[in-house]
Design a protein around this motif. Sequence first.
Motif, PDB file in Angstrom:
ATOM      1  N   LEU A 129      -1.638  -4.280   9.732  1.00 47.23           N
ATOM      2  CA  LEU A 129      -0.681  -4.277   8.622  1.00 47.23           C
ATOM      3  C   LEU A 129       0.044  -2.942   8.530  1.00 47.23           C
ATOM      4  O   LEU A 129       1.253  -2.899   8.265  1.00 47.23           O
ATOM      5  CB  LEU A 129      -1.406  -4.569   7.301  1.00 47.23           C
ATOM      6  CG  LEU A 129      -2.019  -5.962   7.151  1.00 47.23           C
ATOM      7  CD1 LEU A 129      -2.718  -6.090   5.801  1.00 47.23           C
ATOM      8  CD2 LEU A 129      -0.965  -7.055   7.308  1.00 47.23           C
ATOM      9  N   GLU A 130      -0.686  -1.850   8.751  1.00 48.65           N
ATOM     10  CA  GLU A 130      -0.048  -0.529   8.749  1.00 48.65           C
ATOM     11  C   GLU A 130       1.035  -0.467   9.827  1.00 48.65           C
ATOM     12  O   GLU A 130       2.139   0.026   9.590  1.00 48.65           O
ATOM     13  CB  GLU A 130      -1.103   0.560   8.987  1.00 48.65           C
ATOM     14  CG  GLU A 130      -2.045   0.793   7.823  1.00 48.65           C
ATOM     15  CD  GLU A 130      -1.368   1.490   6.660  1.00 48.65           C
ATOM     16  OE1 GLU A 130      -1.028   2.680   6.782  1.00 48.65           O
ATOM     17  OE2 GLU A 130      -1.172   0.837   5.609  1.00 48.65           O
ATOM     18  N   GLU A 172       4.104  -2.439   8.960  1.00 49.96           N
ATOM     19  CA  GLU A 172       4.927  -1.783   7.943  1.00 49.96           C
ATOM     20  C   GLU A 172       5.600  -0.521   8.470  1.00 49.96           C
ATOM     21  O   GLU A 172       6.311   0.166   7.727  1.00 49.96           O
ATOM     22  CB  GLU A 172       4.080  -1.463   6.713  1.00 49.96           C
ATOM     23  CG  GLU A 172       3.632  -2.705   5.946  1.00 49.96           C
ATOM     24  CD  GLU A 172       2.779  -2.370   4.729  1.00 49.96           C
ATOM     25  OE1 GLU A 172       2.607  -1.164   4.431  1.00 49.96           O
ATOM     26  OE2 GLU A 172       2.295  -3.305   4.072  1.00 49.96           O
ATOM     27  N   ARG A 220       4.002   2.189   9.947  1.00 48.47           N
ATOM     28  CA  ARG A 220       3.208   3.413   9.921  1.00 48.47           C
ATOM     29  C   ARG A 220       2.244   3.456  11.102  1.00 48.47           C
ATOM     30  O   ARG A 220       2.085   2.491  11.835  1.00 48.47           O
ATOM     31  CB  ARG A 220       2.438   3.509   8.597  1.00 48.47           C
ATOM     32  CG  ARG A 220       3.323   3.823   7.416  1.00 48.47           C
ATOM     33  CD  ARG A 220       2.497   4.067   6.176  1.00 48.47           C
ATOM     34  NE  ARG A 220       1.910   2.820   5.694  1.00 48.47           N
ATOM     35  CZ  ARG A 220       2.513   1.974   4.867  1.00 48.47           C
ATOM     36  NH1 ARG A 220       3.747   2.221   4.467  1.00 48.47           N
ATOM     37  NH2 ARG A 220       1.916   0.882   4.466  1.00 48.47           N
ATOM     38  N   LEU A 243       0.081  -7.206   3.310  1.00 50.65           N
ATOM     39  CA  LEU A 243       1.386  -6.759   3.779  1.00 50.65           C
ATOM     40  C   LEU A 243       2.312  -6.510   2.589  1.00 50.65           C
ATOM     41  O   LEU A 243       2.456  -7.372   1.716  1.00 50.65           O
ATOM     42  CB  LEU A 243       1.991  -7.821   4.712  1.00 50.65           C
ATOM     43  CG  LEU A 243       3.291  -7.441   5.410  1.00 50.65           C
ATOM     44  CD1 LEU A 243       3.083  -6.273   6.375  1.00 50.65           C
ATOM     45  CD2 LEU A 243       3.863  -8.656   6.152  1.00 50.65           C
ATOM     46  N   TYR A 244       2.923  -5.330   2.546  1.00 55.92           N
ATOM     47  CA  TYR A 244       3.797  -4.942   1.432  1.00 55.92           C
ATOM     48  C   TYR A 244       3.113  -5.123   0.082  1.00 55.92           C
ATOM     49  O   TYR A 244       3.740  -5.513  -0.908  1.00 55.92           O
ATOM     50  CB  TYR A 244       5.122  -5.720   1.485  1.00 55.92           C
ATOM     51  CG  TYR A 244       5.807  -5.669   2.827  1.00 55.92           C
ATOM     52  CD1 TYR A 244       6.060  -4.449   3.466  1.00 55.92           C
ATOM     53  CD2 TYR A 244       6.195  -6.838   3.481  1.00 55.92           C
ATOM     54  CE1 TYR A 244       6.672  -4.410   4.710  1.00 55.92           C
ATOM     55  CE2 TYR A 244       6.812  -6.791   4.733  1.00 55.92           C
ATOM     56  CZ  TYR A 244       7.051  -5.566   5.336  1.00 55.92           C
ATOM     57  OH  TYR A 244       7.658  -5.529   6.586  1.00 55.92           O
TER      58      TYR A 244
END
Length: 441
Positions: free
Chosen positions: A184-185, A188, A190, A206-207
Motif C-alpha cells: 500500500l505504501e 501511494e 512512498r 489504501l488512501y
Amino acid sequence: MTESTHGALTPVLTDTWDAEQGWKLDTYAAKGGYDALDTAFAMRPDDVITAVKDSGLRGRGGAGFPTGMKWSFIPQDNPKPKYLVVNADESEPGTCKDIPLMMGNPHVLVEGVIISSYAIRANKAFIYIRGEVVHVIRRVQAAVAEAYAAGHLGKDIHGSGYDLDVVVHAGAGAYICGEETALLEGLEGRRGQPRLRPPFPAVAGLYASPTVINNVESIASVPAIIRNGADWFASMGTEKSKGHGIFSLSGHVERPGQYEAPLGITLAELLDLAGGIRQGHQLKFWTPGGSSTPLLTADHLDVPLDFEGVGGVGSMLGTRALQIFDETVCVVRAVLRWTEFYKHESCGKCTPCREGTWWLVQALTRLENGQGSEADLDQLLDQCDNILGRSFCALGDGATSPISSSIQHFRDEYLAHLSHGGCPFDPARSTAWAGQEVTAS
C-alpha cells in the motif's frame, strides 16, 4: 489428465494454458469466461461474500486466512470509498504460480477482480504487479483493455448499474512490497515499508480507506466458485483446507512445472506426476511453500499438502512453492543463499531484521567455510530466536525458518563443514569427505 489418489488433476485456473493464445478474451469466453459476472450481479453483494465463505476458500498467498471472512471485515457504514488491491508482487524464492497464471490466463484474474470488487462494493481496483516482470504487466494491461472494450469493465457493467475501474500498477521491484501494508505504501508513491497495525487495511488501507488485499490466485479462484457453486469448490481438498491450488515444482525433478490439484495431495503423488527425482539421484530436502517456510526432508513425502498437514510437521504450506533438492546439494550453502536474499531485501525499518539478517549471513558464511566450532551453531540459533517474533513484519521470521529447520534436520552436515575445513560437497576444498554421504539426522 493424470490420475492420483486424490482424483484427477483439476485444471480450473490453468484450463486455457494449453490453448492457442489462451490469454485472449475470445479463448477465455469460449470456455464460459465472464459468465459468472451475470450470476454475481443477480446476487446481493453480501450473498457473494457468503458464497465465498461457504466455499472454504482460504488465501492463496501464504497465510491461508479465509477470503470471504476478510471481505466481511470491510465496514460498509464507512463513507469513504472501498478499494480492492490484488497482490501480484510475487518475489518469494521458489514461488512461481501467480506470474504464469497472469501470463496464461489473465482474464480469470480480471473477472475475479470484478466479482470481488462488487462483493465489497468497491468501484476502483488495483492490480499491483512486480516491476521486473514487464511482459506480465503488458499481458495483464492488454487483458484489462480487452475487458473494457467488451463492456466487462467501466460504467454500468452488463446493465447491472455497477461501475468499476481497474488500474494495473507496476511496482518498483522490492520483495518487501509483497507484505500487504508495504504494498500500500508503494501504491501511494512512498518507499515500500510495512505499516504499524492497527489500524488494519480493512479499516484504513489504501488512501486511509477500507481496503481488501488478496493474492492473485485467491481472486482468480472466485469466478469458478460463483459459476459452479460453493459446494463444488468445497467438495475438493480436505476438511479445513478446501478447493484446488497450483503447486509449483522446481529443482531436481524430471518435469518441473505447475500442477493444479486439490489441497491435501502429497509430495509423493506430485513427484509421480512430475516423473520423480532426476534419474540416479534421491530426494534430500524440500520446501513446501518457498524459502521462508521451514524445510522438510524425505521423511515428509506423505504429508498432506494442506494448511493443517504441513503445519503439523513444523512447516507452512505458504505459496505451495515446492523446491526439490537431491543429495548433491549442500544444505548449508542453500540456506546461506536464501539468507543473503533476505539480508538484501530487508527494508531496514526494524533493528531485529536489519541487523539480524546481516549477522545471520556472517555466521552462515563462516560455517560454510568450515570456520568456528559447534558452539557457533547454538549462537546462530540464538540469533534466530532474537529475530523470530520480534521483527516489524514477517520478513525477519521468514529469514530464520530455513536456518533453524536445517539445523534441526541436518546438524551433522553443519558439523561436517567444521570437521573438514569447508563444504563436504566441494572436492577441491574437502577431499577427506569424498565418497561419504551426508544425511538428515
